[in-house]
Design a protein around this motif. Sequence first.
Motif, PDB file in Angstrom:
ATOM      1  N   GLY A  61       0.808  -1.201   0.000  1.00 20.21           N
ATOM      2  CA  GLY A  61       0.000   0.000   0.000  1.00 20.21           C
ATOM      3  C   GLY A  61       0.848   1.260   0.000  1.00 20.21           C
ATOM      4  O   GLY A  61       1.928   1.289   0.599  1.00 20.21           O
ATOM      5  N   ALA A  62       0.371   2.280  -0.698  1.00 20.23           N
ATOM      6  CA  ALA A  62       0.998   3.605  -0.692  1.00 20.23           C
ATOM      7  C   ALA A  62      -0.126   4.616  -0.527  1.00 20.23           C
ATOM      8  O   ALA A  62      -1.069   4.634  -1.325  1.00 20.23           O
ATOM      9  CB  ALA A  62       1.764   3.855  -1.986  1.00 20.23           C
ATOM     10  N   PHE A  63      -0.062   5.445   0.510  1.00 20.49           N
ATOM     11  CA  PHE A  63      -1.136   6.379   0.837  1.00 20.49           C
ATOM     12  C   PHE A  63      -0.597   7.802   0.924  1.00 20.49           C
ATOM     13  O   PHE A  63       0.519   8.023   1.396  1.00 20.49           O
ATOM     14  CB  PHE A  63      -1.785   5.999   2.170  1.00 20.49           C
ATOM     15  N   TRP A  64      -1.402   8.752   0.487  1.00 21.55           N
ATOM     16  CA  TRP A  64      -1.030  10.160   0.584  1.00 21.55           C
ATOM     17  C   TRP A  64      -2.291  10.995   0.765  1.00 21.55           C
ATOM     18  O   TRP A  64      -3.411  10.503   0.634  1.00 21.55           O
ATOM     19  CB  TRP A  64      -0.269  10.612  -0.662  1.00 21.55           C
ATOM     20  N   ILE A  65      -2.095  12.284   1.073  1.00 21.99           N
ATOM     21  CA  ILE A  65      -3.218  13.177   1.353  1.00 21.99           C
ATOM     22  C   ILE A  65      -3.717  13.801   0.052  1.00 21.99           C
ATOM     23  O   ILE A  65      -2.946  14.439  -0.679  1.00 21.99           O
ATOM     24  CB  ILE A  65      -2.803  14.284   2.341  1.00 21.99           C
ATOM     25  N   ASP A  66      -4.989  13.603  -0.234  1.00 22.19           N
ATOM     26  CA  ASP A  66      -5.577  14.183  -1.435  1.00 22.19           C
ATOM     27  C   ASP A  66      -5.586  15.709  -1.319  1.00 22.19           C
ATOM     28  O   ASP A  66      -6.060  16.249  -0.309  1.00 22.19           O
ATOM     29  CB  ASP A  66      -7.003  13.682  -1.624  1.00 22.19           C
TER      30      ASP A  66
END
Length: 522
Positions: free
Chosen positions: A177-182
Amino acid sequence: MNKYLYILFISLVAAAEADAQTAPVPGSNVDAPSKLVVNIVVDQLRTDYLHHNMPRYGSGGFRKLMTQGMVFDNAVVPFLPVDIASATAAVSTATTPRYNGIPSEEWISRKTARKTSCTADQTSLLTPRAGGPTPVNLVVSTLGDEIKIASLRAAKVFSVALTADAAVMLAGHCADGAFWIDPQSAQWTTSDFYQKRMAEWAAEFNRQQTAQRRKLLSAQPAKTASRKTTGQRNDGRKDVPSYGKQPVYAKSPSVNRYITDFALRCVEAENLGGDNVPDLLNVMYFAGDTRTSTYDGDTQIAETYKEIDNAIAALVSGIEQRVGKKNVLFTVTSTGYYDQPVVDYPQYNVPSGTVYINRTANLLNMYLSAIYGQAHYVEAFKDNHIYLDHKLIERKRLHLNEVLERSREMLVMSDGVSDAYTSFGLQSTPDAELLKLKNGFNIDVCGDLVIGVSPGWNIYNEETHEQQKAKLYGFRFPIILYGADVKPSVVTSPVTIEQIAPTVSRHLRIRAPNAARKQPLY
């Protein structure tokens, strides 16, 4: 030498060095691999600001890491220029843009002659991949990839970052998983390259953090509004400096705690460090300066560093309680550049000016047309890179190197241009002073010509209204290792961010990323 044979040769050499790195280290202070590695990258972290704000820190963040960890106080980035994408790619791949394929956040696509993102999949000219950011342009393996390979995919690899570029570059090609702030909603998001459907725990986190998102969306860091409105250009018109892909709120100091909360939720939900197969968690924070003036006090910088300290303290404490100090290895470093506040030099009679890249490109095209016949030789331009039409040059049976040298001769005569470099020149130069430029240049995605501007000058594109930011590179930043029986020490000799992944690889007794060329830090 054939390009592909050369790449194969480099990979074989790197693999041989990496295999050597897995051997037991004489005098090593680490007895066994950790269950979890937490790789922290703080955008624009500076050693001087880190020390200056020490009295404001609590006992569980920077103070704890720097007194109980191994501190390399004099780290550098071995290439220029540097931004979030190129820096995080270098950390994860243990090599420079010359080899890993990521020289910047954006460049001109050779296929479309249009601007493209470093995470855009351009493998198909007619139907670019529409599922979100991918690591397709990252052409070598990452630390996360090698952990996956060594464990036959049993290890878990996740990235949590402020931006998509950082999350993807740190995650690599086969992360879970790779997550970032929209940028628009302030919600956490991902790409279907990693997850076809957002993990339920991540979706639930978004539902639970409505108040935090509203706080971020309404946040305006001190005096940032004046920077968003403009600086004065030499021709009397006004520019609109940009923060890039992220809105102003994303650089609010409180965003760092938001990142920590999500990272800790990831550790809990995915049970990172919960078995004997080592896992990897990448986390990126922000420590930049959004001031408009260099003399409006230390308040905002101090607030930012205090918030990062609190965020890291919460992260370290939460993970240690769950996994155990001896079972986790923390690494902390910087992106190695610093966005400088906008300075109106003409107001202080300091020599300065603007190189208008669109005008410069048009003049170059006229110059080449006068020599070789009327045609559109300049295909595209971005920032300080100019791209020529290779197919046109080939059809005219011209020698590309000759055209580039002619172009360079014209460009260096332009006001504000301190030098110009050709793609051939940067690849072959033995000049040690140009080594960082050479390391930061990737032949497949960078321009055929790279312009260097004089101090105090900037580059502006009148067509897109993009202005190349002034950045500071000549400052010290740290690399800190903490946990897993790492003994406290301070090392002042120069080191590079290329050495972080090989160090973790040695600790985990696995192969380093396949383009790694530097030795571990210990």
